[in-house]
Design an enzyme around this catalytic site. Structure first.
Site, PDB file in Angstrom:
ATOM      1  N   HIS A  35       0.828  -1.197   0.000  1.00  0.00           N
ATOM      2  CA  HIS A  35       0.000   0.000   0.000  1.00  0.00           C
ATOM      3  C   HIS A  35       0.868   1.255   0.000  1.00  0.00           C
ATOM      4  O   HIS A  35       1.890   1.319   0.693  1.00  0.00           O
ATOM      5  CB  HIS A  35      -0.895   0.033   1.243  1.00  0.00           C
ATOM      6  CG  HIS A  35      -2.103  -0.852   1.153  1.00  0.00           C
ATOM      7  ND1 HIS A  35      -3.105  -0.643   0.237  1.00  0.00           N
ATOM      8  CD2 HIS A  35      -2.465  -1.956   1.869  1.00  0.00           C
ATOM      9  CE1 HIS A  35      -4.043  -1.568   0.394  1.00  0.00           C
ATOM     10  NE2 HIS A  35      -3.673  -2.379   1.363  1.00  0.00           N
ATOM     11  N   CYS A  66       0.499   1.935  -5.492  1.00  0.00           N
ATOM     12  CA  CYS A  66      -0.486   2.767  -6.192  1.00  0.00           C
ATOM     13  C   CYS A  66       0.015   4.192  -6.384  1.00  0.00           C
ATOM     14  O   CYS A  66       0.841   4.701  -5.641  1.00  0.00           O
ATOM     15  CB  CYS A  66      -1.804   2.790  -5.418  1.00  0.00           C
ATOM     16  SG  CYS A  66      -2.688   1.224  -5.418  1.00  0.00           S
TER      17      CYS A  66
END
Length: 233
Positions: free
Chosen positions: A132, A201
């Site tokens: 993440h 991301c």
């Protein structure tokens, strides 16, 4: 219905919606981080306990002039279970995260996730890991700071593996699965080797794109020799 009642009802609705928004922000910014901190600590503790009971695997061979053929992930990697710890000095001296098998949502809530279709740690091919950027402890928050030559160090309890970043992070779209190929040619690698790919991301609070960092295996050493040089400075 009077105007006053309409205004009061609308105001109460706005307050309720505002409260829900605040609670959601608190959950995203703080609570997921608290949960991740507890989960990752637990995963590392579990690994250290296993490692203290004896070797988990044979040390990987040193890199050689003859490129190795891609290796499949070993059976020891069990879905959703931790098998290594990663350190990236560029992200700070206290940055350490467990690496678990798989990239399911619940797995990435506990640490970093190994793409199960890619190579084993230290093996021939492309050992690829996702994490993440934000939420669940923000493991890859500082991903854009990675620079060529930066060390990415991992251990499986018997061996230290030191990879070196080859280029600044590369931005692409989620469907660009070639970035985790056994030979990720967009990185500039042109033949078989022992590679590492990190993915996260982009933008920081979105997921429309991906940031990619590629590295090559630079050195290995037994854990009995102490920490590698990259973790001593």
């Amino acid at each position: 219905m009077s105007v006053r009642l309409i205004v009061r009802t609308f105001s109460e609705l706005c307050i309720t919606v505002g409260t829900l928004i605040v609670l959601f922000v608190v959950y995203v910014l703080f609570w997921t981080g608290i949960k991740a901190g507890s989960a990752t600590d637990g995963q590392i503790d579990k690994l250290q306990e296993e490692w203290s009971q004896g070797p988990v695997a044979a040390p990987a061979p040193e890199p050689t002039a003859t490129p190795p053929a891609p290796d499949p992930a070993p059976e020891a990697y069990r879905d959703g279970k931790p098998f290594a710890v990663m350190y990236i000095p560029r992200f700070g001296g206290r940055w350490d995260w467990p690496v678990l098998e798989g990239t399911k949502v619940r797995t990435l809530q506990k640490g970093l996730g190994h793409y199960s279709s890619t190579a084993a740690l230290g093996g021939g091919g492309n050992f690829s890991v996702a994490g993440h950027r934000r939420t669940y402890g923000d493991p890859f928050k500082d991903f854009p700071k990675l620079r060529p030559g930066d060390a990415v160090v991992l251990t499986d309890g018997t061996t230290w593996f030191t990879y070196r970043i080859d280029k600044k992070p590369y931005r692409t779209v989620p469907g660009d699965v070639g970035v985790i190929d056994p030979v990720p040619r967009k990185s500039g690698f042109d033949g078989p080797g022992r590679y590492l790919t990190l993915t996260t991301c982009d933008p920081e609070w979105g997921s429309s794109h991906r940031l990619i960092a590629w590295a090559h295996l630079d050195a290995t050493q037994p854990v009995t020799d102490g920490k590698p040089e990259a973790l001593r400075s």
